[in-house]
Design a protein around this motif. Structure first.
Motif, PDB file in Angstrom:
ATOM      1  N   GLY A 223      83.755  54.958  25.925  1.00 49.48           N
ATOM      2  CA  GLY A 223      82.592  54.671  26.144  1.00 49.48           C
ATOM      3  C   GLY A 223      81.786  52.863  25.193  1.00 49.48           C
ATOM      4  O   GLY A 223      80.354  52.886  25.341  1.00 49.48           O
ATOM      5  N   ARG A 224      82.980  52.514  24.916  1.00 53.14           N
ATOM      6  CA  ARG A 224      82.497  50.607  25.394  1.00 53.14           C
ATOM      7  C   ARG A 224      82.314  50.359  25.913  1.00 53.14           C
ATOM      8  O   ARG A 224      82.851  49.010  26.467  1.00 53.14           O
ATOM      9  CB  ARG A 224      83.659  50.319  24.132  1.00 53.14           C
ATOM     10  N   VAL A 225      81.411  50.028  26.980  1.00 51.50           N
ATOM     11  CA  VAL A 225      81.305  49.773  28.532  1.00 51.50           C
ATOM     12  C   VAL A 225      80.084  49.274  28.570  1.00 51.50           C
ATOM     13  O   VAL A 225      78.441  48.912  27.442  1.00 51.50           O
ATOM     14  CB  VAL A 225      80.897  50.785  28.500  1.00 51.50           C
ATOM     15  N   GLY A 226      79.671  48.096  29.135  1.00 56.80           N
ATOM     16  CA  GLY A 226      78.574  46.738  28.664  1.00 56.80           C
ATOM     17  C   GLY A 226      76.832  47.791  29.235  1.00 56.80           C
ATOM     18  O   GLY A 226      76.676  47.761  28.977  1.00 56.80           O
ATOM     19  N   ALA A 227      77.559  48.634  30.486  1.00 57.58           N
ATOM     20  CA  ALA A 227      76.728  49.438  30.947  1.00 57.58           C
ATOM     21  C   ALA A 227      77.138  49.911  32.165  1.00 57.58           C
ATOM     22  O   ALA A 227      77.604  49.864  33.058  1.00 57.58           O
ATOM     23  CB  ALA A 227      75.210  48.908  31.351  1.00 57.58           C
ATOM     24  N   PHE A 228      76.822  51.439  32.145  1.00 58.18           N
ATOM     25  CA  PHE A 228      77.811  52.584  33.249  1.00 58.18           C
ATOM     26  C   PHE A 228      76.816  52.746  33.902  1.00 58.18           C
ATOM     27  O   PHE A 228      75.796  53.084  33.989  1.00 58.18           O
ATOM     28  CB  PHE A 228      77.917  53.883  32.568  1.00 58.18           C
ATOM     29  N   ARG A 229      77.603  51.712  35.033  1.00 58.00           N
ATOM     30  CA  ARG A 229      76.291  52.069  36.526  1.00 58.00           C
ATOM     31  C   ARG A 229      77.068  52.626  37.798  1.00 58.00           C
ATOM     32  O   ARG A 229      78.262  51.797  38.078  1.00 58.00           O
ATOM     33  CB  ARG A 229      75.559  50.985  36.729  1.00 58.00           C
TER      34      ARG A 229
END
Ligand code: GDD
Ligand code: MG
Length: 324
Positions: A231-237
């Motif tokens: 879950g270490r993501v810039g932004a989930f999109r």
């Protein structure tokens, strides 16, 4: 606490992309690798010094335009000085102790616990160790029962590896260590300085979180997978009109109507993915165009790379050709 980040390597194993862009600026899970590395630093980090060399001006511009949450200073070297030489060149004014990070290490490391380990056990420093199966590309440590490093072998053959615990590229050093590094010439910290430090006491701090060195295409994509899973993501999109999995990090400007995306995909600004195209386990940098019906899998596509309609790109690194 200050941190020194080594960021001067050529990224040879990620060519041709790294002819134009330093590997630390290749985006994985929605932001450049370097920014995932900086995520390891405690929030009260006073200053981050980037020891740059290759493509120093590209990195300096990027951090100016996208400032990390800490004061950052770039100190570049005219000729590559190696890991130790880079530390010496950029290390003036470091705190005691200071943190040393490799810029291609994607990991879950408890840095405050590393610092506490160093403080409690003393010596000149503490090195985070990660356990890996194949130790050949790394520095390998053997510990005594008090966690003191007895032996350290850089890139050993399998029969010469003293353990499976490797230098994870995240260390806490007393400032005096910098003075042991000769100035003004290339120095390998691992092979030339480590043997001098062991008699003074270097402790291993075993880390059990995920760890990867993103220095090759396969390992970079594995690092991206680990970040998405954590879950270490810039932004989930996922772009509007596309289908597929949740583990997609796309810039808002991406167009991908009718495409199937994921798992584990980063899409940069201006990327276009055509109808019925499929992209999985890949990084598509800014301006990449994937034609309708094409398949991209296990690949890293450099800025503005083009995949023709219906083509298959698998386990590949595509980028601009080197400039003459
Ligand atoms: N400033 C500067 N100057 N930095 C450099 C230079 C240089 O000449 N050469 C390499 N670096 C930086 C790289 O950008 C990277 O962040 C770090 O130093 C380590 O260099 P790599 O080229 O990635 O080394 P490696 O992966 O083969 O081995 C190192 O990292 C492993 C963990 O990932 C060693 O430290 C091993 O002991 C370790 O296990
Ligand atoms: Mg590396």
């Amino acid at each position: 606490m200050k941190a020194l980040v080594l960021i001067g390597g050529f990224g040879t194993r990620l060519r041709p992309i790294t002819y134009e862009i330093p590997k630390q600026l290749i985006p994985i899970a929605g932001k450049p690798m370097l920014y995932h590395v900086l995520d390891l630093l405690p929030p009260d980090t006073e200053e981050v010094v980037l020891a740059t060399g290759y493509k120093a001006e590209v990195i300096a511009r990027h951090v100016r335009e996208h400032p990390p949450p800490f004061p950052v200073r770039c100190v570049s070297e005219a000729e590559p000085l190696g890991t130790g030489g880079g530390m010496r060149n950029a290390g003036d004014g470091m705190s005691d102790p200071f943190l040393l990070l490799n810029s291609d290490v994607i990991a879950a490391i408890d840095v405050p616990a590393l610092l506490e380990h160093q403080r409690r056990l003393g010596g000149v420093g503490a090195m985070t160790l990660a356990e890996v199966e194949d130790t050949r590309p790394y520095g390998v440590a053997a510990l005594d029962p008090t966690d003191r490093i007895e032996r350290f072998v850089e890139k050993p053959t399998p029969d010469a590896a003293p353990s499976h615990w490797i230098n994870a590229g995240c260390q806490a050093w007393r400032a005096e260590v910098l003075e042991l590094i000769p100035r003004g010439r290339p120095v390998s910290f691992e092979t030339e300085i480590m043997p001098k430090l062991l008699p003074r006491g270097v402790y291993g701090y075993r880390s059990y979180g995920f760890w990867e060195d993103a220095g090759t295409p396969e390992r970079l994509l594995n690092a991206q997978r680990l970040l998405f899973d954590a879950g270490r993501v810039g932004a989930f999109r996922r772009p509007e009109g596309s289908t597929g999995s949740r583990s997609v990090a796309a810039d808002p400007s991406v167009r991908a109507t009718g495409a199937r995306l994921g798992p584990y995909v980063s899409l940069g600004a201006g990327v276009t993915v055509g109808r019925d195209a499929r992209v999985e386990n890949s990084v598509l940098m800014d301006g990449v165009v994937v034609g309708p019906g094409a398949v991209v899998s296990g690949s890293i596509l450099g800025p503005a790379a083009v995949v023709p309609a219906g083509a298959r790109v698998e386990r590949s690194v595509l980028g601009a050709e080197p400039r003459a």
